[in-house]
Design an enzyme around this catalytic site. Structure first.
Site, PDB file in Angstrom:
ATOM      1  N   HIS A 138       0.871  -1.179   0.000  1.00 16.81           N
ATOM      2  CA  HIS A 138       0.000   0.000   0.000  1.00 16.81           C
ATOM      3  C   HIS A 138       0.906   1.227   0.000  1.00 16.81           C
ATOM      4  CE1 HIS A 138      -3.615  -2.404   1.021  1.00 16.81           C
ATOM      5  NE2 HIS A 138      -2.727  -3.158   1.656  1.00 16.81           N
ATOM      6  N   HIS A 147      -8.760 -10.382  -0.438  1.00 14.33           N
ATOM      7  CA  HIS A 147      -8.648 -10.234   1.019  1.00 14.33           C
ATOM      8  C   HIS A 147      -9.851 -10.951   1.624  1.00 14.33           C
ATOM      9  CE1 HIS A 147      -8.074  -7.351   4.691  1.00 14.33           C
ATOM     10  NE2 HIS A 147      -8.815  -8.381   5.035  1.00 14.33           N
ATOM     11  N   ASP A 171       2.430  -6.791   2.576  1.00 14.90           N
ATOM     12  CA  ASP A 171       1.240  -6.004   2.935  1.00 14.90           C
ATOM     13  C   ASP A 171       1.679  -4.701   3.601  1.00 14.90           C
ATOM     14  OD1 ASP A 171      -1.378  -5.225   3.284  1.00 14.90           O
ATOM     15  OD2 ASP A 171      -1.793  -6.550   4.983  1.00 14.90           O
TER      16      ASP A 171
END
Length: 426
Positions: A62, A179, A305
């Site tokens: 991210h 997810h 992640d």
């Protein structure tokens, strides 16, 4: 520009090459691999005693831009990736606005080009606005440069919409990264449902919330024939489900992250909100299940992640702080410490899950290999060097790592992208 890497221990899971070899890089590609190479025009890197491998690939990060630049930008995230040995990262679309249109994909690619560090591959949203109500135009997104689809951060709850998405994604040869958490079960709870949630007297995120959706998505993958990748798998039963469907020939893959084979839910008692992550840290039995899944090949990839947050956000009480950890600058060392130096996995098997397999899952056949003619994306590291994690030295804007102050074994020395040195340890 020419670059000559001398006498490094080459580890290439794709080609099976090993031993101390020289690598000559010319015009951004690997030109020659051999012994006692010479080229008077080349810049020389002495890699004696070091490991040389294909640049790492993180298929799940991210980078927060656009919309949350106070947490991280594409430029700072790319620099953090380079420091961690990554030459390519795939960024999730949960930005503001959501990356759900060709213009959004183009924005990410433009910012990445300006950063000039690691390659950044945009992942586009499965649904418009990540609202789970309407699928996007996958043909247009792929044409713009999206490498995969995901509503990560806001898991798709509508099975019918996800089924439609899989059918459409299959037509475009795009993998859906899923997810898996049931939103009603997990809500915004902070920790695993179990002894720690009971001790803290707060509601928890039950393992079954993940496992139900892993089963759902595996069944949908079987029914549609779509390629489905389960993100950040965290429970032993989830691993068992994926294993079962793989044996049936279903096109399902999965990843885990260093936190899920390094820490248990007890870490929440020691580190509070720094140990808060979705899905949550689990039990010792789950950690064992994750490691077994890595060893037997059920788990295909190790991702980070990487989820940056500001210091102010992570300083909030456990139940109010956002979930997520950063990991780009610690991933390789944390993995080597937990799996290689404990003799649970070979270096080649670990690197396969951090290079070749992610490239294959994201359908990037020209990446993930270090062979003659391949792109000169290289990481050079010392697998045995110990260092203490100091977040204040990170290239990332964020500091929210549970590895702060811990001694890890394995240090990146050089990261090379297209024949250009983009990181050097000093």
């Amino acid at each position: 520009m020419k670059l000559l890497i001398r006498q490094g221990r080459l580890v290439d899971p794709a080609g099976g090459i090993g031993g101390a070899l020289d690598i000559l890089i010319e015009n951004g590609r690997v030109a020659v691999i051999g012994s006692d190479l010479r080229d008077p025009d080349a810049q020389v890197i002495d890699a004696s005693g070091l490991t040389v491998a294909c640049g790492l690939i993180d298929m799940h990060v991210h980078l927060r831009e656009p919309g949350f630049e106070y947490k991280e930008t594409i430029a700072t995230g790319a620099r953090a990736a380079a420091a961690g040995g990554f030459t390519a990262v795939a960024c999730m679309p949960n930005t503001r606005p959501t990356i759900d249109c060709p213009e959004g994909v183009a924005f990410v690619k433009k910012k990445a080009a300006e950063a000039g560090a690691s390659l950044v591959w945009p992942i586009a949203a499965v649904s418009k606005g990540q609202l789970g109500q309407e699928v996007n135009d996958y043909e247009a997104l792929k044409a713009a440069g999206a490498v995969a689809l995901s509503d990560d951060g806001v898991p798709v709850q509508n099975a019918n919409l996800l089924r439609d998405a899989m059918i459409l994604a299959r037509r475009q040869n795009l993998t859906i990264l899923s997810h898996c958490e049931d939103a009603d079960m997990v809500q915004n709870f902070a920790v695993n449902e179990g002894k720690i949630s009971r001790q803290l007297r707060i509601p928890g995120r039950p393992a079954i919330a993940e496992e139900l959706q892993v089963m759902r998505d595996a069944m949908l993958a079987e029914e549609t024939g779509a390629a489905v990748h389960i993100c950040h798998i965290s429970t032993a039963k989830s691993v068992a489900i994926v294993r079962r469907f793989k044996k049936k020939g279903v096109a399902i893959t999965c990843e885990t992250c260093p936190q899920y084979f390094t820490f248990t839910e007890d870490e929440v008692l020691r580190q509070g909100s720094l140990a808060r992550v979705n899905p949550p840290l689990r039990t010792p039995a789950d950690v064992e299940g994750i490691i077994e899944g890595l060893k037997d090949g059920t788990i295909d990839a190790i991702a980070t992640d990487h989820a940056p947050h500001s210091a102010e956000e992570k300083a909030r009480p456990l139940t109010q702080a956002p979930s997520g950890m950063i990991g780009l600058e610690t991933s390789l060392a944390a993995t080597l410490t937990a799996l290689y130096h404990t003799k649970q996995m070979s270096l080649s098997d670990i690197l396969r899950k951090m290079t070749l397999n992610p490239a294959c899952i994201l359908r990037m056949p020209h990446k993930g290999r270090l062979a003659i003619g391949s792109d000169a994306d290289v990481v050079i590291f010392d697998p045995d060097e110990e260092w203490v994690v100091d977040p204040d030295k990170f290239r990332s804007m964020a500091r929210n790592t549970p590895f702060a102050g811990k001694t890890l074994k394995g240090r990146v020395k050089y990261t090379i992208l297209g024949g250009n040195i983009i990181y050097q340890d000093t």
